[in-house]
Design an enzyme around this catalytic site. Structure first.
Site, PDB file in Angstrom:
ATOM      1  N   GLU A   3       0.854  -1.186   0.000  1.00 22.53           N
ATOM      2  CA  GLU A   3       0.000   0.000   0.000  1.00 22.53           C
ATOM      3  C   GLU A   3       0.893   1.241   0.000  1.00 22.53           C
ATOM      4  OE1 GLU A   3      -3.759   1.412   2.855  1.00 22.53           O
ATOM      5  OE2 GLU A   3      -2.175   0.151   3.658  1.00 22.53           O
TER       6      GLU A   3
ATOM      7  N   LYS B 203      -9.648   1.878  -1.913  1.00 22.44           N
ATOM      8  CA  LYS B 203      -9.873   1.295  -0.594  1.00 22.44           C
ATOM      9  C   LYS B 203     -11.227   1.728  -0.035  1.00 22.44           C
ATOM     10  CE  LYS B 203      -7.430   0.905   3.859  1.00 22.44           C
ATOM     11  NZ  LYS B 203      -6.249   1.418   4.609  1.00 22.44           N
TER      12      LYS B 203
ATOM     13  N   CYS C  42      -5.270  -3.564   2.949  1.00 18.61           N
ATOM     14  CA  CYS C  42      -4.946  -3.385   4.357  1.00 18.61           C
ATOM     15  C   CYS C  42      -6.151  -3.572   5.285  1.00 18.61           C
ATOM     16  CB  CYS C  42      -4.296  -2.015   4.542  1.00 18.61           C
ATOM     17  SG  CYS C  42      -3.332  -1.871   6.076  1.00 18.61           S
TER      18      CYS C  42
END
Length: 267
Positions: free
Chosen positions: A44, A115, A153
């Site tokens: 990321e 995300k 994540c």
């Protein structure tokens, strides 16, 4: 078409310098290609990272998924005959960015994902700087017959996100991450990765930042949560096979996806 594909994960610490980060990625890509990898997963925020976040994040955001960082990835992908999966900072509005992951091969971007679950936890407030992505259809791409899906994540803590990716046909769930260190965070990282693999009967590959900011322990897991290849706390590269015959065998022995009595519906 081969039933086995070699997949690599790279663990490194991106900095506040796009060119320097691309140089690191170029080295990892050459190493991965030399070891036979067809796909390389990177962390990321691979394009630009600063800790703590500040206004430079927005100032150094890519204008979209066709900006200079992605063009750099495409050049590397073409040279090494790889598909690269990397996190980047993409402009969202005047103040915030999108935390975006792209999959790039020699033709350009083959999948992109913003995300959805932001890290507003453990004393952090990612949403101060990052705008969430829309809850849209899972993003997948295919290399040599293997279907890959993307999450990022903190998404890892939401099993329904992984379930939607698998329902979209993914054999492998990819997780670029910057898993922030803290009490029990390393244990949670390893446990959640294994859980997503086991409950999804899918391979999982995760690329994290190394210590001291991230926990490291980037890893490739099989559909039973067994570690095929992994790293400790420092920089490095891990490579492992993705065997579709083994995936089919596991899903036959444990047909959990077929036995479900619930479906995932976005809020």
């Amino acid at each position: 078409m081969p039933a086995v594909l070699s997949l690599a994960v790279a663990q490194f610490a991106p900095i506040a310098d796009r060119s320097a980060n691309l140089d690191r990625i170029r080295l990892f890509a050459a190493q991965a290609a030399s070891r036979g990898a067809r796909v390389l997963v990177l962390p990321e925020y691979s394009s630009f990272f600063v800790d703590p976040f500040d206004a430079s994040l927005r100032q150094n955001a890519e204008p979209g998924i066709d900006g200079p960082f992605v063009r750099g990835l495409r050049d590397i992908a073409e040279r090494e005959d790889l598909t690269l999966v990397a996190g980047l900072v993409e402009a969202a509005d005047a103040d915030r960015v999108h935390n975006t992951v792209v999959a790039v091969d020699a033709s350009g971007v083959v999948a992109s994902y913003r995300k959805q679950h932001l890290y507003d936890a453990f004393g952090q407030q990612e949403s101060d700087w990052v705008a969430p992505g829309d809850v849209d259809e899972p993003q997948t791409f295919t290399v040599d017959g293997v279907v890959f899906g993307i999450m990022t994540c903190y998404d890892l803590r939401f099993p329904e996100a992984a379930r939607r990716i698998v329902d979209a046909g993914a054999h492998v769930i990819l997780v670029p991450a910057e898993w922030v260190r803290g009490p029990l965070k390393e244990q949670q990282w390893q446990t959640l990765l294994a859980a997503r693999a086991i409950e999804s009967t899918a391979f999982v590959a995760a690329a994290d930042h190394p210590a001291p900011v991230g926990v490291g322990h980037s890893v490739i897991l099989d559909p039973q949560g067994v570690v095929l290849a992994g790293l400790a706390a420092g920089d490095g590269l891990a490579v492992a096979p993705i065997d579709l015959d083994e995936l089919a065998r596991i899903r036959t022995v444990n047909p959990a996806l077929q036995l479900r009595r619930y479906r995932v519906v976005p809020r």
